[in-house]
Design an enzyme around this catalytic site. Structure first.
Site, PDB file in Angstrom:
ATOM      1  N   SER A 135       1.087  -0.471  -6.845  1.00 44.64           N
ATOM      2  CA  SER A 135       0.449   0.658  -6.221  1.00 44.64           C
ATOM      3  C   SER A 135      -0.788  -0.279  -6.077  1.00 44.64           C
ATOM      4  CB  SER A 135       0.828   1.998  -5.702  1.00 44.64           C
ATOM      5  OG  SER A 135       0.170   2.088  -4.396  1.00 44.64           O
ATOM      6  N   LYS A 161       2.892  -3.349  -3.950  1.00 45.25           N
ATOM      7  CA  LYS A 161       2.520  -2.459  -2.627  1.00 45.25           C
ATOM      8  C   LYS A 161       1.710  -3.199  -2.988  1.00 45.25           C
ATOM      9  CE  LYS A 161       2.160   2.250  -1.748  1.00 45.25           C
ATOM     10  NZ  LYS A 161       3.236   3.925  -2.334  1.00 45.25           N
ATOM     11  N   LYS A 163      -2.273  -1.132  -0.708  1.00 44.38           N
ATOM     12  CA  LYS A 163      -2.621  -0.665   0.826  1.00 44.38           C
ATOM     13  C   LYS A 163      -3.635  -1.593   1.802  1.00 44.38           C
ATOM     14  CE  LYS A 163      -1.999   3.067  -1.211  1.00 44.38           C
ATOM     15  NZ  LYS A 163      -1.117   4.325  -0.979  1.00 44.38           N
ATOM     16  N   ASP A 188       1.402  -0.425   2.499  1.00 51.24           N
ATOM     17  CA  ASP A 188       1.524   0.885   2.626  1.00 51.24           C
ATOM     18  C   ASP A 188      -0.121   1.221   3.385  1.00 51.24           C
ATOM     19  OD1 ASP A 188       1.430   3.588   2.655  1.00 51.24           O
ATOM     20  OD2 ASP A 188       1.577   3.766   0.339  1.00 51.24           O
ATOM     21  N   GLU A 213       4.784   0.827   4.734  1.00 56.26           N
ATOM     22  CA  GLU A 213       4.894   2.351   4.806  1.00 56.26           C
ATOM     23  C   GLU A 213       4.490   3.205   5.671  1.00 56.26           C
ATOM     24  OE1 GLU A 213       4.901   2.925   0.093  1.00 56.26           O
ATOM     25  OE2 GLU A 213       4.255   5.518  -0.242  1.00 56.26           O
ATOM     26  N   ASP A 238       6.794   7.646   4.103  1.00 56.81           N
ATOM     27  CA  ASP A 238       6.153   9.246   3.062  1.00 56.81           C
ATOM     28  C   ASP A 238       5.755  10.575   3.768  1.00 56.81           C
ATOM     29  OD1 ASP A 238       4.081  10.091   1.461  1.00 56.81           O
ATOM     30  OD2 ASP A 238       2.991   7.848   0.174  1.00 56.81           O
ATOM     31  N   LYS A 262       8.539  11.318  -3.006  1.00 60.01           N
ATOM     32  CA  LYS A 262       7.599  12.938  -3.771  1.00 60.01           C
ATOM     33  C   LYS A 262       7.595  13.763  -4.493  1.00 60.01           C
ATOM     34  CE  LYS A 262       3.843   9.708  -2.845  1.00 60.01           C
ATOM     35  NZ  LYS A 262       2.123   9.519  -2.081  1.00 60.01           N
ATOM     36  N   GLY A 290       4.363   7.661  -6.043  1.00 60.48           N
ATOM     37  CA  GLY A 290       3.470   8.741  -7.367  1.00 60.48           C
ATOM     38  C   GLY A 290       2.244   8.882  -6.539  1.00 60.48           C
TER      39      GLY A 290
HETATM   40  O1  OSB Z   1      -0.018   6.949  -0.213  1.00 61.33           O
HETATM   41  O2  OSB Z   1       2.352   6.413  -1.842  1.00 61.33           O
HETATM   42  C1  OSB Z   1       0.867   6.643  -1.502  1.00 61.33           C
HETATM   43  C2  OSB Z   1      -1.484   7.663  -4.323  1.00 61.33           C
HETATM   44  C3  OSB Z   1      -2.275   9.122  -4.052  1.00 61.33           C
HETATM   45  C4  OSB Z   1      -1.826   8.853  -2.567  1.00 61.33           C
HETATM   46  C5  OSB Z   1      -0.838   8.013  -2.359  1.00 61.33           C
HETATM   47  C6  OSB Z   1      -0.262   7.643  -2.557  1.00 61.33           C
HETATM   48  C7  OSB Z   1      -0.461   6.878  -3.648  1.00 61.33           C
HETATM   49  C8  OSB Z   1       0.181   5.524  -4.167  1.00 61.33           C
HETATM   50  C9  OSB Z   1       0.107   5.479  -5.854  1.00 61.33           C
HETATM   51  O3  OSB Z   1       0.473   5.339  -3.641  1.00 61.33           O
HETATM   52  C10 OSB Z   1       1.441   5.146  -6.278  1.00 61.33           C
HETATM   53  C11 OSB Z   1       1.347   5.336  -8.291  1.00 61.33           C
HETATM   54  O4  OSB Z   1       0.812   6.362  -8.242  1.00 61.33           O
HETATM   55  O5  OSB Z   1       1.048   4.795  -8.223  1.00 61.33           O
HETATM   56 MG    MG Z   2       2.382   6.132   0.812  1.00 61.67          MG
END
Ligand code: OSB
Ligand code: MG
Length: 367
Positions: A135, A161, A163, A188, A213, A238, A262, A290
């Site tokens: 991510s 992935k 953001k 995401d 996402e 999520d 999660k 995560g």
């Molecule tokens: O939205 O998935 C998410 C990290 C912190 C809070 C929200 C998210 C995330 C990540 C990181 O996308 C995923 C990772 O642990 O590598």
């Molecule tokens: Mg997410």
């Protein structure tokens, strides 16, 4: 097993690379490690809670508060033989899922040691290895983002992935797709849009994304159903899913076609398993999300991801993606895009007490 002692550790760790999402940029984490002591064994869990209430309402401070005032008093000196009994003991506490998950994971770790089983096996896992994705946070410079993607692909990661958020979406994804026409790619939004952006979001369908996402509000499943009908890309939820009941309602409404599980967000591994089982029965794939977990939380996530319906590469990356030093031995490594699921008793990774102590900023002990 009788819980004889509980330790809560506020552990602060610095990310190797700052991470930006639609709600802010962060460079360190403030998770709470939970240690449960019973029958001469120690179980480790991790509440992967954030310092700020921008992902969900919990913070590191509310986590410590709820654990010490309400959860710990209801389990200390009590006898539990199953996870269901443990969860029932603090069942009156509403929400605060990240706080609960730290305790619940530590109990699973105790059970896996008491039963001489690898945690993955105890959970019902069948996979010997899991596929790993990354991510990647929002980067102001798209050429730099493309270099970063190139680096992760070279390390073998199976899915990228990105953001996204308003103004950092269509043009970024267009350039990334041009640079990598065939990679498994997804986006995401962390709830950055509303239904007023429906036509804007339809442009994302051009980029052959595995899924989009959480485009809409963190507490919505109604508008997501409207949006899903207007998109060809699958929506993955999520933030909106806190329980198997939430998942059932979202699937009934058609709010998503994939669920990111999660353990922290849903209160632990037991609820995570319930969501997994429900989705499996309905033919809906899941993957493990995560929260930049430290090695202990990531070890739990790896064990969970061994369940059969975790059929899409998740957000569990190697330790070096996150931290210069991780809290377990060995650290998590990704080879050819995969993480081996440990076959040894317990977590399959050993918590490193020296490093944990070095990164602990506050410890509370209850006996
Ligand atoms: O939205 O998935 C998410 C990290 C912190 C809070 C929200 C998210 C995330 C990540 C990181 O996308 C995923 C990772 O642990 O590598
Ligand atoms: Mg997410």
């Amino acid at each position: 097993m009788k819980i004889e002692r509980v330790d809560l550790l506020h552990v602060k760790m610095k990310l190797v690379h700052p991470f930006e999402t639609s709600y802010g940029r962060k460079d360190h984490l403030d998770h709470v490690l939970v240690k449960l002591y019973a029958d001469g064994l120690v179980g480790y869990g991790e509440a992967a809670v954030q310092w700020w209430p921008f992902y969900c309402e919990e913070t590191t401070v509310t986590c410590l508060h709820v654990l010490q005032e309400f959860v710990v008093p209801s389990i200390l000196h009590q006898e539990f033989t199953t996870v269901e009994e443990l969860v029932q003991a603090y069942g009156k506490v509403r929400r605060h899922n990240f706080a609960k998950s730290g305790v619940e994971m530590a109990f699973w770790h105790l059970l896996s040691q008491a039963y001489n089983q690898p945690l993955a096996q105890l959970l019902g896992g069948t996979r010997a290895e899991i596929e790993s994705g990354v991510s990647i946070g929002i980067e102001p410079d798209t050429d730099y983002l493309i270099k970063r993607i190139q680096g992760f692909l070279a390390q073998g990661y199976r899915r990228i992935k990105l953001k996204i958020g308003p103004g950092k979406d269509v043009e970024v994804l267009r350039k990334v797709r041009q640079a990598f026409p065939t990679i498994p790619l997804m986006a995401d939004a962390n709830s950055a849009y509303t239904l007023r952006d429906l036509e804007h979001l339809q442009q994302l369908d051009a980029f052959d994304l595995l899924m989009i996402e959480q485009p809409l509000a963190h507490d919505d499943i109604i508008d997501h159903a409207t949006l899903q009908r207007a998109l060809t890309s699958p929506i993955c939820l999520d933030e909106s899913i806190h329980s198997a009941e939430d998942a059932r309602k979202a699937l009934d409404l058609g709010s998503c076609r994939v669920i990111n599980i999660k353990p922290g967000r849903v209160g632990g591994l037991l609820e995570a398993k319930k969501i997994h089982d429900l989705c499996q029965a309905r033919g809906v794939p899941v993957w493990c999300g995560g929260m930049h977990e430290y090695g202990i939380g990531r070890a739990h996530n790896i064990a969970l991801s061994a369940l059969p319906n975790f059929s899409i590469p998740g957000d569990i990356s190697g330790s070096d993606k996150y931290y210069a030093e991780d809290l377990i031995d060995p650290v998590v490594t990704v080879e050819h895009g995969k993480i081996r699921v440990p076959q040894t008793i317990g977590l399959g990774y050993t918590p490193n007490e020296e490093r944990i102590a070095r990164f602990t900023v506050q410890q509370l002990t209850f006996t």
